[in-house]
Scaffold this active site. Structure first.
Site, short mmCIF file in Angstrom:
data_model
loop_
_atom_site.label_atom_id
_atom_site.label_comp_id
_atom_site.label_asym_id
_atom_site.label_seq_id
_atom_site.Cartn_x
_atom_site.Cartn_y
_atom_site.Cartn_z
N HIS A 119 9.80 -17.96 -32.05
CA HIS A 119 9.45 -19.39 -32.06
C HIS A 119 10.46 -20.21 -31.26
CE1 HIS A 119 12.41 -21.26 -34.81
NE2 HIS A 119 12.38 -20.14 -35.50
N CYS A 120 9.97 -21.32 -30.76
CA CYS A 120 10.82 -22.35 -30.18
C CYS A 120 10.64 -23.59 -31.04
CB CYS A 120 10.48 -22.58 -28.70
SG CYS A 120 8.71 -22.81 -28.36
N LYS A 121 10.42 -24.74 -30.45
CA LYS A 121 10.23 -25.95 -31.27
C LYS A 121 8.77 -26.12 -31.67
CE LYS A 121 11.39 -30.86 -31.49
NZ LYS A 121 12.01 -32.01 -30.78
#
Length: 205
Positions: free
Chosen positions: A115-117
């Site tokens: 995941h990122c943001k």
């Protein structure tokens, strides 16, 4: 640069979640057996994440991991791999993507969540490069990226994926082993062996 955080067993479930309702993180999806993708998990997603029995999280942002999320990882013995990729610079370091891919193809890290943001651009680039490694056609790779990025699809991301050389990753590996799960299953998972492990076996003969 990769930041790896070892977390041990802790008490409780990490706090913050509603145990009665299982809510997946934004943009959550299964990318491959044992590999998931999403946006940044919030406390109300922790109950859902616990059902995945995660061993690892690959975090693609440079910001420190939220304290409440760290407590959740510690409580559930989940290992954190952080690759600080800036979100809006338009430049994605190939070295960070390459190192993150090594985490993904090692089944010892599965189940793993990327995941990122928001689970769109940085996550989309990493998954796109994984697809190239899996010999997906470029049209299918782009379609998957755009399905998650939507109207915010970035041409720079697509160009990065197109130019990414997955052969470089293959050169880091001595073998790719298809590990079949369960009796009569057609599902495949990839495992790589480090160079020094292979060398030690050769010299021991």
């Amino acid at each position: 640069m990769c930041l790896i955080m070892e977390v041990g067993f802790g008490g409780g479930g990490g706090g913050g979640e509603n145990n009665d309702v299982l809510v997946p993180p934004t943009n959550f999806s299964m990318a491959e057996e044992g590999i998931y993708r999403s946006g940044l998990p919030q406390p109300d997603n922790f109950g859902f994440l616990r059902t995945l029995n995660l061993r690892s999280i690959v975090y693609l942002c440079p910001e420190p991991y939220p304290e409440e999320n760290l407590k959740f990882l510690a409580a559930n013995n989940i290992r954190l791999f952080q690759y600080g990729i800036e979100g809006k610079t338009g430049s994605i370091p190939s070295s960070s993507i390459m190192e993150a891919l090594k985490i993904l193809i090692d089944v010892r890290n599965h189940p793993v969540l990327i995941h990122c943001k928001r689970g769109k651009h940085r996550t989309g680039c990493l998954v796109g490069c994984l697809r190239k490694f899996q010999n997906w056609c470029l049209t299918a790779v782009f379609e998957e990226y755009q399905r998650f990025a939507g109207v915010k699809s970035r041409s720079t991301d697509l160009a990065f994926i197109e130019k990414f050389d997955s052969v470089c990753l293959r050169q880091c590996l001595y073998s790719l082993i298809y590990h079949y799960q369960g009796y009569g299953s057609n599902k495949r998972r990839l495992l790589y062996r480090e160079e020094n492990l292979q060398k030690s076996r050769v010299t021991s003969r």
